[in-house]
Design a protein around this motif. Structure first.
Motif, PDB file in Angstrom:
ATOM      1  N   LEU A 185       0.812  -1.217   0.000  1.00 18.50           N
ATOM      2  CA  LEU A 185       0.000   0.000   0.000  1.00 18.50           C
ATOM      3  C   LEU A 185       0.847   1.269   0.000  1.00 18.50           C
ATOM      4  CD1 LEU A 185      -2.743  -1.158   2.509  1.00 18.50           C
ATOM      5  CD2 LEU A 185      -3.087  -0.615   0.085  1.00 18.50           C
ATOM      6  N   ALA A 186       1.967   1.220   0.707  1.00 18.34           N
ATOM      7  CA  ALA A 186       2.813   2.417   0.807  1.00 18.34           C
ATOM      8  C   ALA A 186       3.327   2.807  -0.580  1.00 18.34           C
ATOM      9  CB  ALA A 186       3.967   2.152   1.760  1.00 18.34           C
ATOM     10  N   GLU A 189       0.497   4.305  -2.605  1.00 17.40           N
ATOM     11  CA  GLU A 189       0.115   5.668  -2.202  1.00 17.40           C
ATOM     12  C   GLU A 189       1.110   6.701  -2.730  1.00 17.40           C
ATOM     13  OE1 GLU A 189      -0.867   6.466   1.913  1.00 17.40           O
ATOM     14  OE2 GLU A 189      -1.973   8.219   1.160  1.00 17.40           O
ATOM     15  N   LEU A 192       0.145   7.235  -6.287  1.00 16.07           N
ATOM     16  CA  LEU A 192      -1.165   7.890  -6.442  1.00 16.07           C
ATOM     17  C   LEU A 192      -1.099   9.368  -6.064  1.00 16.07           C
ATOM     18  CD1 LEU A 192      -3.582   5.143  -4.998  1.00 16.07           C
ATOM     19  CD2 LEU A 192      -3.208   5.738  -7.396  1.00 16.07           C
ATOM     20  N   ALA A 193      -0.270   9.669  -5.090  1.00 15.77           N
ATOM     21  CA  ALA A 193      -0.189  11.047  -4.592  1.00 15.77           C
ATOM     22  C   ALA A 193       0.311  12.025  -5.669  1.00 15.77           C
ATOM     23  CB  ALA A 193       0.717  11.101  -3.368  1.00 15.77           C
ATOM     24  N   SER A 221      -8.273  -1.087   1.228  1.00 16.62           N
ATOM     25  CA  SER A 221      -7.391   0.072   1.399  1.00 16.62           C
ATOM     26  C   SER A 221      -7.005   0.659   0.044  1.00 16.62           C
ATOM     27  CB  SER A 221      -6.120  -0.323   2.158  1.00 16.62           C
ATOM     28  OG  SER A 221      -6.465  -0.919   3.368  1.00 16.62           O
ATOM     29  N   VAL A 222      -6.792  -0.209  -0.946  1.00 15.13           N
ATOM     30  CA  VAL A 222      -6.482   0.270  -2.298  1.00 15.13           C
ATOM     31  C   VAL A 222      -7.619   1.165  -2.780  1.00 15.13           C
ATOM     32  CG1 VAL A 222      -6.300  -0.442  -4.726  1.00 15.13           C
ATOM     33  CG2 VAL A 222      -5.023  -1.691  -2.968  1.00 15.13           C
ATOM     34  N   LEU A 225      -7.562   4.528  -1.115  1.00 16.94           N
ATOM     35  CA  LEU A 225      -6.460   5.361  -1.625  1.00 16.94           C
ATOM     36  C   LEU A 225      -6.789   5.902  -3.014  1.00 16.94           C
ATOM     37  CD1 LEU A 225      -3.259   3.337  -0.596  1.00 16.94           C
ATOM     38  CD2 LEU A 225      -4.038   5.542   0.317  1.00 16.94           C
ATOM     39  N   CYS A 226      -7.324   5.030  -3.872  1.00 14.09           N
ATOM     40  CA  CYS A 226      -7.676   5.466  -5.239  1.00 14.09           C
ATOM     41  C   CYS A 226      -8.688   6.596  -5.173  1.00 14.09           C
ATOM     42  CB  CYS A 226      -8.247   4.297  -6.049  1.00 14.09           C
ATOM     43  SG  CYS A 226      -6.990   3.127  -6.579  1.00 14.09           S
ATOM     44  N   ARG A 228      -9.233   8.673  -2.752  1.00 17.71           N
ATOM     45  CA  ARG A 228      -8.627   9.891  -2.189  1.00 17.71           C
ATOM     46  C   ARG A 228      -7.843  10.660  -3.252  1.00 17.71           C
ATOM     47  NH1 ARG A 228      -4.785   8.487   2.393  1.00 17.71           N
ATOM     48  NH2 ARG A 228      -6.674   7.499   3.160  1.00 17.71           N
ATOM     49  N   HIS A 229      -7.221   9.931  -4.169  1.00 17.82           N
ATOM     50  CA  HIS A 229      -6.325  10.602  -5.116  1.00 17.82           C
ATOM     51  C   HIS A 229      -6.917  10.743  -6.525  1.00 17.82           C
ATOM     52  CE1 HIS A 229      -3.100  10.883  -2.220  1.00 17.82           C
ATOM     53  NE2 HIS A 229      -3.309   9.624  -1.892  1.00 17.82           N
TER      54      HIS A 229
END
Ligand SMILES: Cc1ncc(COP(=O)(O)O)c(C=O)c1O
Length: 457
Positions: A185-186, A189, A192-193, A221-222, A225-226, A228-229
């Motif tokens: 995940l890190a 992210e 994605l950021a 969690s993926v 994150l998707c 969010r970004h």
């Protein structure tokens, strides 16, 4: 000059010969070397019958095409009926009602935000559409994928697969694609950021990557994150879908609601090529949002009546026969029995999977005597060891294959109609082969012979 013997009508006397001459001689060579060039005369359920009187059990399912088993009577009947109806086929100028019916059933079953379907004829074509649609929706060009992924072999899709074997000599690939480690995940992210990526495209369980099942929370969690970004979350369920892992989609097991889902393989009922890209209304609007764009992405064979009827019959049969529950129960049983039978063998690393998408991972032996042979084969070809396992299992009457991106993992994916007795027969055969690789020189000397035949022929 072609070497075929032809009779007076100009027909080749041997059907294999025509294939050898005109299609892919190297494939015939490979099957010959592996002693797997059987002539199948009838295929039903899990059973394949050959011209020379053998019965082979299919534990590969055409890489998860045959969830219903071969030639399921309900699908055969539906296709025959569609032909008899003599309705519109490939008109390209009408509203194909059957496509509406199948799309409705798929969208309901998928749930979440899925509201529309685009039909096509292969998994690759479905992923290609996902690439285009995610770029259209986000206005971004970047595409993220997972290391070890298998999404198909057309040029765009190939750009989402890192394995050099598939890519070599076919470049250049699409620009702006990047990989992240599956399950990390890190790393995801961080990418994605940058807000450069239109989509993250991922298999919920990596099939060809080695039947890699992520931790339960990973995909949720993926998704977070998707979102969010501003990156679309695209799930490739080409192998995992249609109850292969128990539920209709593996996405349901992992509690996710992707923006797009690719289905193929088993949607064909094992008989008529068919695939679908399921998507949210928002994605649909970004692609097709005006009359002028009504056919901006389409394909000649998509929505054809035979494929739609095969798909509808497949969904009905999967549910009527409760094949999702059967996949879960049979998968649990098979993994338990395989773990019991194979425990204590140093070359068996792990038995894992979900439902009836399973893998047996092998590892290099520690014992010197075995290690020398193992390493010798690795030098000839990294896939050599696995092909000998597959060849041996075939002799025991089982059709299997190693994973396409991980030659140390044997795929165990029979049709969902597999019976307990057949699973037992398989466990017995695998144990025999594993016992042989640990205790007999025949396994290794034969592998060497195989390597020589492959290289010298
Ligand atoms: C997960 C996955 N996605 C996509 C594809 C490509 O499907 P097709 O061969 O129908 O193009 C495959 C094929 O094996 C696959 O396993």
């Amino acid at each position: 000059m072609l070497a075929t013997t032809r009779n007076s009508a100009g027909l080749a006397s041997d059907k294999d010969t025509l294939y050898r001459e005109r299609v892919n001689p190297q494939w015939v060579r490979l099957l010959d070397v592996l002693q797997m060039n059987a002539r199948y005369t009838r295929c039903q359920g899990t059973e394949l019958f050959t011209e020379d009187g053998r019965r082979i059990l299919d534990f590969l399912s055409g890489y998860c095409v045959h969830n219903l088993g071969h030639n399921h009577p309900a699908v055969v009947e539906a296709i025959k009926d569609e032909l008899d109806r003599q309705g519109p086929a490939m008109l390209q100028s009408h509203v194909p009602q059957l496509a509406g019916e199948l799309a409705d059933k798929l969208c309901w079953r998928a749930g979440g935000q899925i509201a529309k379907a685009f039909f096509c004829s292969s998994g690759s074509e479905g992923v290609e559409a996902a690439i285009k649609f995610s770029r259209a929706h986000t206005g971004r060009s970047g595409l993220l994928y997972a290391e070890g992924a298998f999404h198909g072999l057309t040029c765009g899709v190939l750009s989402l697969m890192g394995d050099p074997f598939w890519r070599e000599r076919f470049g250049p690939m699409l620009s702006d694609t990047e990989a992240v480690p599956f399950g990390n995940l890190a790393a995801l992210e961080l990418k994605l950021a940058t807000k450069r990526f239109a989509a993250f495209i991922v298999e919920p369980v990596q099939g060809e990557g080695g039947v890699r099942v992520p931790p339960l929370a990973y995909l949720e969690s993926v998704q977070a994150l998707c979102r969010r970004h501003g990156t679309l979350f695209v799930v490739d369920e080409v192998q995992t879908g249609l109850h292969r892992t128990g539920r209709f989609l593996a996405s349901h097991l992992f509690n996710i609601e992707p923006d797009m889902i690719v289905l193929a393989k088993a949607l064909s009922g094992g008989l008529i090529p068919s695939a679908a890209l399921l998507m949210s209304d928002e994605v649909y609007q970004s692609v097709y949002g005006s009359i002028a764009r009504a056919i901006v992405h389409t394909s000649t064979y998509s929505e054809n009546g035979l494929a739609m009827r095969a798909g509808l019959a497949t969904l009905e049969a999967l549910e009527r026969e409760h094949l999702g529950q059967r996949a879960l129960a049979a998968g649990d049983y098979l993994r338990t029995r395989l773990r019991e039978a194979l425990s204590g063998y140093e070359m068996v690393k792990e038995v894992r999977g979900l439902g009836l998408l399973n893998g047996i991972e092998f590892q290099a032996p520690r014992k010197l005597a075995l290690r020398v042979s193992f390493e010798a084969f690795g030098k000839i070809h990294p896939g050599m060891f696995g092909q000998v396992v597959v060849m041996r299992l075939f002799r025991h009457g089982f059709l299997t294959q190693m994973c396409g991106n991980n030659f140390m993992v044997l795929k165990v994916a029979p049709p969902l109609v597999v019976k307990e007795r057949e699973a037992e027969e398989f466990v017995y055969a695998v144990k025999e082969v594993v016992e042989m690789m640990h205790s007999s020189t025949t396994f290794w000397s034969e592998a060497l012979g195989l390597a020589r035949r492959a290289i010298l022929k």
